[in-house]
Design a protein around this motif. Sequence first.
Motif, PDB file in Angstrom:
ATOM      1  N   VAL A 196       0.924  -1.024   0.025  1.00 26.50           N
ATOM      2  CA  VAL A 196      -0.069   0.150  -0.037  1.00 26.50           C
ATOM      3  C   VAL A 196       0.893   1.323   0.107  1.00 26.50           C
ATOM      4  CG1 VAL A 196      -1.562   1.274   1.474  1.00 26.50           C
ATOM      5  CG2 VAL A 196      -2.286  -0.795   1.191  1.00 26.50           C
ATOM      6  N   ALA A 197       1.848   1.453   0.857  1.00 27.69           N
ATOM      7  CA  ALA A 197       2.602   2.599   0.911  1.00 27.69           C
ATOM      8  C   ALA A 197       3.353   3.054  -0.321  1.00 27.69           C
ATOM      9  CB  ALA A 197       3.876   2.272   1.913  1.00 27.69           C
ATOM     10  N   ARG A 198       3.961   2.010  -1.049  1.00 34.34           N
ATOM     11  CA  ARG A 198       4.494   2.208  -2.340  1.00 34.34           C
ATOM     12  C   ARG A 198       3.354   2.681  -3.364  1.00 34.34           C
ATOM     13  NH1 ARG A 198       9.430  -0.822  -5.323  1.00 34.34           N
ATOM     14  NH2 ARG A 198       9.461   0.412  -7.274  1.00 34.34           N
ATOM     15  N   ARG A 199       2.579   2.024  -3.717  1.00 37.57           N
ATOM     16  CA  ARG A 199       1.599   2.318  -4.535  1.00 37.57           C
ATOM     17  C   ARG A 199       0.966   3.588  -4.293  1.00 37.57           C
ATOM     18  NH1 ARG A 199      -3.051  -2.206  -5.297  1.00 37.57           N
ATOM     19  NH2 ARG A 199      -3.421  -1.656  -3.102  1.00 37.57           N
ATOM     20  N   GLU A 200       0.350   4.081  -3.086  1.00 43.11           N
ATOM     21  CA  GLU A 200      -0.362   5.114  -2.669  1.00 43.11           C
ATOM     22  C   GLU A 200       0.522   6.392  -2.783  1.00 43.11           C
ATOM     23  OE1 GLU A 200      -3.491   5.398  -2.597  1.00 43.11           O
ATOM     24  OE2 GLU A 200      -3.765   3.156  -2.155  1.00 43.11           O
ATOM     25  N   ILE A 201       1.918   6.371  -2.610  1.00 44.68           N
ATOM     26  CA  ILE A 201       2.742   7.427  -2.649  1.00 44.68           C
ATOM     27  C   ILE A 201       2.904   7.643  -4.060  1.00 44.68           C
ATOM     28  CG2 ILE A 201       5.301   7.956  -2.110  1.00 44.68           C
ATOM     29  CD1 ILE A 201       5.041   6.547   0.527  1.00 44.68           C
ATOM     30  N   MET A 202       3.368   6.849  -4.849  1.00 42.52           N
ATOM     31  CA  MET A 202       3.667   6.689  -6.098  1.00 42.52           C
ATOM     32  C   MET A 202       2.305   7.556  -6.914  1.00 42.52           C
ATOM     33  SD  MET A 202       6.653   6.012  -6.359  1.00 42.52           S
ATOM     34  CE  MET A 202       6.844   6.092  -8.033  1.00 42.52           C
ATOM     35  N   GLY A 203       1.129   7.267  -6.305  1.00 42.62           N
ATOM     36  CA  GLY A 203       0.098   7.808  -6.950  1.00 42.62           C
ATOM     37  C   GLY A 203      -0.218   9.200  -6.788  1.00 42.62           C
ATOM     38  N   ILE A 204       0.023   9.797  -5.561  1.00 41.66           N
ATOM     39  CA  ILE A 204       0.121  10.858  -4.962  1.00 41.66           C
ATOM     40  C   ILE A 204       1.370  11.695  -5.864  1.00 41.66           C
ATOM     41  CG2 ILE A 204       0.263  12.306  -2.966  1.00 41.66           C
ATOM     42  CD1 ILE A 204      -0.686  10.193  -1.155  1.00 41.66           C
ATOM     43  N   VAL A 205       2.250  11.242  -5.895  1.00 38.15           N
ATOM     44  CA  VAL A 205       3.603  11.935  -6.586  1.00 38.15           C
ATOM     45  C   VAL A 205       3.004  12.304  -7.985  1.00 38.15           C
ATOM     46  CG1 VAL A 205       5.592  11.984  -7.349  1.00 38.15           C
ATOM     47  CG2 VAL A 205       5.217  11.130  -4.927  1.00 38.15           C
ATOM     48  N   SER A 206       2.373  11.504  -8.416  1.00 39.33           N
ATOM     49  CA  SER A 206       1.837  11.562 -10.046  1.00 39.33           C
ATOM     50  C   SER A 206       1.058  12.914 -10.016  1.00 39.33           C
ATOM     51  CB  SER A 206       1.104  10.338 -10.382  1.00 39.33           C
ATOM     52  OG  SER A 206      -0.064  10.148 -10.059  1.00 39.33           O
ATOM     53  N   LEU A 207       0.361  13.248  -8.903  1.00 39.37           N
ATOM     54  CA  LEU A 207      -0.438  14.713  -9.127  1.00 39.37           C
ATOM     55  C   LEU A 207       0.423  15.908  -9.063  1.00 39.37           C
ATOM     56  CD1 LEU A 207      -3.045  13.586  -6.749  1.00 39.37           C
ATOM     57  CD2 LEU A 207      -3.228  13.063  -9.162  1.00 39.37           C
TER      58      LEU A 207
END
Length: 510
Positions: free
Chosen positions: A398-409
């Motif tokens: 979860v940590a990696r997936r969500e952080i990469m998603g937020i950074v994409s914004l």
Amino acid sequence: MPPRRSHKKSRAGCRRCKVRKIKCDEVHPRCGNCSKHGVSCDFEHPGVRDTHTPNIASTSDATPAPTETPRPASSTSASVSAHSPATHGDSPTNASDTTTPTIIGSTPVPIYKTPEPLPLSSTTTKRNRMLELKLLHNFTTMTAKTLSVSSPVLERIWRVTVPELAFSSASYLADTLLAVSALHLRSSAPHDRELIRASHSYMASACSEYGACLSKGVTESNAEALFLTAALIAFQSTASRIFTRDDINDRTGGYSLPLSWFHSFQGVKAVVAATWQWLRISTIVIPIIESQPALNLDLSGHPTFFSDLMVGVEDEVAKFENDTATQLETRMAYQHAIAVLDWAHKIPYTGAPLVFLATVSRRFIELLEARRPRALAILASYFALLKCLDDVWWLKGVARREIMGIVSLFDPDDEEWWPRLQWPLRIALHDNVIIPPQVWGRDWAAQTTNTSQGGGFVSHIELLSDMFSTMPQMNGATPDLEPAHQYIVEQEGMMRDILLPEGLEILPVD
């Protein structure tokens, strides 16, 4: 005149043939006469034969004897033999008679009787019952252990006490247990459609009944069940995230924020605050609350590890907020969220990061919904804290997936916010669950923070309860649960939009 052929009278015939004074062929398990007339034969039930022989002499061929009235069980066999008239159930019939005789109530009753059917719904199948047994077994033996990070007392509550409460008082709590258990089994078989359907169907049923109960208000008898159901719904909402697509796209094709996490945990907070007058003395709820580390927040404004996330807040609130009250509310929402991050950063392997979802304010969630950069950066730091719990099944990856998603914004050329995202990125890309102090930014193992006392959470709940007590009362005595009901309605809708796999229909639970 030839001598008369010797004849040995049979005494082993069935009772019905004896009563009718006809010869019994003694064929087992049903003699020929009884088979011919389609009646019960006591050869079929050898263990239930009368203890006395019928009085053949007192039986008339033309008129049957009256039916015997059963005697109390305390009567002795001697009195039965001496005073009971012979009993038979049909009139004498010729061998060619095809009329089935009437069976009187004295027909022997077999010891082993076919059991009455269970009071199950006509739609309930054996397969469904076996699935429910499988889900319950999995919950009590496996899932309950994963609902607490490091508390044997809390594990026993989830494993033993909560199911007992579900059986005795709340079907919606039982449905929630089965839904969570199905979700847990899905972690090993993510494409099992039976488990997918069970997880969503039981949760949909639970949300429907739970929402109806909230709309009517609560009492002392159902306050515990409502709290536990709210907690499990929040858990289901969080854990379901691991089954979404890797890109976690929304309808516009961009990253979808896990807002359902916050809505469901806000629902838990609203239920607790509104029912605290009963929960504060609960032997089930209080241990769950006290199992958490003490919530010691530093709101003094002194520099902390995440202080850079507050830089420029005054310019932001002046730009986006129109009135002084909203500016103050926004500033406090940021300050409180960052204080929780700092607290959890000191004791990450105690489960403290999970508290963030329930402690942030409603205003902070609104800032997330508006996708304010500061709120998104705080959320990225929160998911970085969850990296230390990456070995838990419902938080794996979860940590990696969500952080990469937020950074994409964010725009990589954003000089204001891109540097503040570097710490969450380093944590997300780290290979191990145990993160060294030079990467984590603090030697968490050397902290002297006392995590054994849980009074901080009780104080936090007391404040929430005081806030809710000023709201209008329902039915003159029940606290207003509209905020909790609103959250659960929102959550039920989000389940269909976010948690439900495309093309799978939610069917009612059998």
